[in-house]
Design an enzyme around this catalytic site. Sequence first.
Site, PDB file in Angstrom:
ATOM      1  N   HIS A   1       0.813  -1.220   0.000  1.00 22.53           N
ATOM      2  CA  HIS A   1       0.000   0.000   0.000  1.00 22.53           C
ATOM      3  C   HIS A   1       0.844   1.266   0.000  1.00 22.53           C
ATOM      4  O   HIS A   1       0.334   2.350   0.279  1.00 22.53           O
ATOM      5  CB  HIS A   1      -0.941   0.003   1.208  1.00 22.53           C
ATOM      6  CG  HIS A   1      -2.003  -1.046   1.118  1.00 22.53           C
ATOM      7  ND1 HIS A   1      -3.257  -0.877   1.618  1.00 22.53           N
ATOM      8  CD2 HIS A   1      -2.002  -2.279   0.561  1.00 22.53           C
ATOM      9  CE1 HIS A   1      -3.973  -1.969   1.383  1.00 22.53           C
ATOM     10  NE2 HIS A   1      -3.230  -2.821   0.749  1.00 22.53           N
TER      11      HIS A   1
ATOM     12  N   ILE B   1       0.936   6.953   0.052  1.00 16.65           N
ATOM     13  CA  ILE B   1       0.380   5.892   0.897  1.00 16.65           C
ATOM     14  C   ILE B   1      -1.103   5.729   0.601  1.00 16.65           C
ATOM     15  O   ILE B   1      -1.858   6.701   0.647  1.00 16.65           O
ATOM     16  CB  ILE B   1       0.564   6.243   2.393  1.00 16.65           C
ATOM     17  CG1 ILE B   1       2.038   6.537   2.702  1.00 16.65           C
ATOM     18  CG2 ILE B   1       0.021   5.126   3.281  1.00 16.65           C
ATOM     19  CD1 ILE B   1       2.266   7.235   4.040  1.00 16.65           C
ATOM     20  N   CYS B   2      -1.504   4.512   0.317  1.00 17.45           N
ATOM     21  CA  CYS B   2      -2.916   4.207   0.095  1.00 17.45           C
ATOM     22  C   CYS B   2      -3.508   3.755   1.436  1.00 17.45           C
ATOM     23  O   CYS B   2      -3.401   2.593   1.808  1.00 17.45           O
ATOM     24  CB  CYS B   2      -3.054   3.114  -0.972  1.00 17.45           C
ATOM     25  SG  CYS B   2      -4.767   2.686  -1.323  1.00 17.45           S
ATOM     26  N   LEU B   3      -4.065   4.706   2.166  1.00 16.16           N
ATOM     27  CA  LEU B   3      -4.642   4.443   3.484  1.00 16.16           C
ATOM     28  C   LEU B   3      -5.847   5.358   3.641  1.00 16.16           C
ATOM     29  O   LEU B   3      -5.714   6.588   3.578  1.00 16.16           O
ATOM     30  CB  LEU B   3      -3.594   4.712   4.575  1.00 16.16           C
ATOM     31  CG  LEU B   3      -3.999   4.450   6.021  1.00 16.16           C
ATOM     32  CD1 LEU B   3      -4.320   2.969   6.252  1.00 16.16           C
ATOM     33  CD2 LEU B   3      -2.903   4.901   6.970  1.00 16.16           C
TER      34      LEU B   3
ATOM     35  N   TRP C   1      -8.497   7.336  -4.783  1.00 19.11           N
ATOM     36  CA  TRP C   1      -8.083   6.035  -4.255  1.00 19.11           C
ATOM     37  C   TRP C   1      -9.264   5.081  -4.249  1.00 19.11           C
ATOM     38  O   TRP C   1     -10.412   5.469  -4.053  1.00 19.11           O
ATOM     39  CB  TRP C   1      -7.540   6.199  -2.832  1.00 19.11           C
ATOM     40  CG  TRP C   1      -6.296   7.011  -2.779  1.00 19.11           C
ATOM     41  CD1 TRP C   1      -6.205   8.333  -2.447  1.00 19.11           C
ATOM     42  CD2 TRP C   1      -4.968   6.587  -3.068  1.00 19.11           C
ATOM     43  NE1 TRP C   1      -4.899   8.742  -2.520  1.00 19.11           N
ATOM     44  CE2 TRP C   1      -4.119   7.703  -2.884  1.00 19.11           C
ATOM     45  CE3 TRP C   1      -4.399   5.366  -3.468  1.00 19.11           C
ATOM     46  CZ2 TRP C   1      -2.740   7.633  -3.084  1.00 19.11           C
ATOM     47  CZ3 TRP C   1      -3.027   5.316  -3.652  1.00 19.11           C
ATOM     48  CH2 TRP C   1      -2.220   6.425  -3.468  1.00 19.11           C
TER      49      TRP C   1
END
Length: 160
Positions: free
Chosen positions: A90, A97-99, A153
């Site tokens: 991620h 950051i994919c959060l 996202w």
Amino acid sequence: MSSTSTPNRGLTKIATNRLQKELVEWQVNPPAGFKHKVTDNLQRWIIEVTGAPGTLYANETYQLQVDFPEHYPMEAPQVIFLQPSPLHAHIYSNGHICLDILYDSWSPAMTVSSVCMSILSMLSSSTVKERPPDNDRYVKNCRNGRSPKETRWWFHDDKV
């Protein structure tokens, strides 16, 4: 105001007060595994993160750059890893950051400490060190300094 002190440009009074409060709280009770690198810029924090013991990232150290928008905490900060970023499903090689809490699921009740703990948890739960499958395409699309906040996202992995 003395001539040597410069106000933090771009932050509202609410954002400035909130960040000063969070900074004091951090100094009194820093989250485990994190160090704030002290600078005179309240709007950009550099935070050192050390991987938790017993995880794939144990004893590895990375740096997060946290940029606070004018209307923090009503708006999420931009959080990216500085190079080199950890190898994680991620985390893109450009540090994005994919959060979800950094974007759609942000809440003004969250703090820098809670964001850091979420990132450490994300790192700690990883079972393999690998880039996201679309890393190369994504990074190429971000070449002109695009912010991760401009990305739409798609959060679909609840295992990490």
